[in-house]
Design an enzyme around this catalytic site. Sequence first.
Site, mmCIF file in Angstrom:
data_model
loop_
_atom_site.group_PDB
_atom_site.id
_atom_site.type_symbol
_atom_site.label_atom_id
_atom_site.label_comp_id
_atom_site.label_asym_id
_atom_site.label_seq_id
_atom_site.Cartn_x
_atom_site.Cartn_y
_atom_site.Cartn_z
ATOM 1 N N GLY A 39 47.704 -27.410 -17.306
ATOM 2 C CA GLY A 39 47.412 -27.896 -15.957
ATOM 3 C C GLY A 39 45.977 -28.366 -15.800
ATOM 4 C CG HIS A 79 46.504 -33.086 -19.334
ATOM 5 N ND1 HIS A 79 45.409 -32.767 -18.563
ATOM 6 C CD2 HIS A 79 46.613 -32.071 -20.231
ATOM 7 C CE1 HIS A 79 44.894 -31.626 -18.962
ATOM 8 N NE2 HIS A 79 45.600 -31.176 -19.981
ATOM 9 N N GLY A 96 47.424 -33.814 -27.973
ATOM 10 C CA GLY A 96 46.234 -34.653 -27.998
ATOM 11 C C GLY A 96 45.410 -34.409 -29.253
ATOM 12 N NE ARG A 109 37.502 -23.731 -21.378
ATOM 13 C CZ ARG A 109 38.584 -23.466 -22.098
ATOM 14 N NH1 ARG A 109 39.169 -24.428 -22.764
ATOM 15 N NH2 ARG A 109 39.077 -22.247 -22.162
#
Length: 289
Positions: A40, A46, A156, A196
């Site tokens: 998430g 993403h 990824g 992050r």
Amino acid sequence: MYHKYDANYTMIITNSTEHMRELAAIAGKHKTLGFVPTMGALHQGHLSLVKTSMEQCDFTIVSIFVNPTQFNDPEDFKKYPRTRTADINLLHDAGANMLFIPSEKEIYPIPDTRVFDFGNMDKVMEGRCRPGHFNGVAQVVTRLFNIINPTVAFFGEKDFQQFAIIKQLVTQMELSMQLVSCPTVREYDGLAMSSRNSLLNDKQRALVPLIARTLFEAKDRVKYTDVSFLKTWVYNTIDANPELDIEYAEIVNASTLQPIDAWGDAEHVQLCVAVRVNTIRLIDNIRLK
Ligand code: AMP
């Protein structure tokens, strides 16, 4: 299956493992299932995986689960960004077919005590700095694969070591699914997108593009620098900034993840780094050869 531009398009959302398993089995009977596991706090990195899955598969399933067993630091787990409503909107706009967003109890009804063996692959870099991390990743990924049974799973390149280890896991467990690694999506200034990054303050955010800039320059230096000198140069260039604390800079054989001594030691060579900015930990990598 409805396309996102169809009037009837809707994204199915479930938090039940049983429901997820049932629907994936039904969809998987006649369609190729693309699966994108995430934690998430979604960003364009993403979404590029979701887009690739939608291009390659008939039905795209995304999961959002902040997996406690892969966090070796409870503080890191606690402060990991969670943006559920925004995530749902982004996935709906992207046209994903299904979102699986389980609770901890749904994924781990009983504690997962399985121990995986990746040989030397998890003894370096992230595995060395975050003991138990890849065991936790393997626990959650195998559970998700088991529930969804995808045709193709998308990851990824940003998490380079993770992809190599998941590839090894799929081989070890003789799973028939395909794995696809998608290129790292970057901000305008080169910074690799990461959930992050939202934890960085303005001053820190202004400093961190140095990480990607150093990787790009390292790639240019391969022609006239030997391996150990380049590694030291990367280390010192990032470490010269007092706000950035480099945990490792490794130049590795991309298939074994083991450090190399000379450019001729491997066909595909990757430079991987981890950098701490106060308590925030960022990773990035680049292909050198
Ligand atoms: P995460 O939510 O951080 O666990 O990431 C979920 C998936 O998105 C993993 O396969 C990551 O490697 C991938 N991913 C994360 N950041 C990026 C990025 N900047 N570009 C491409 N893929 C990414």
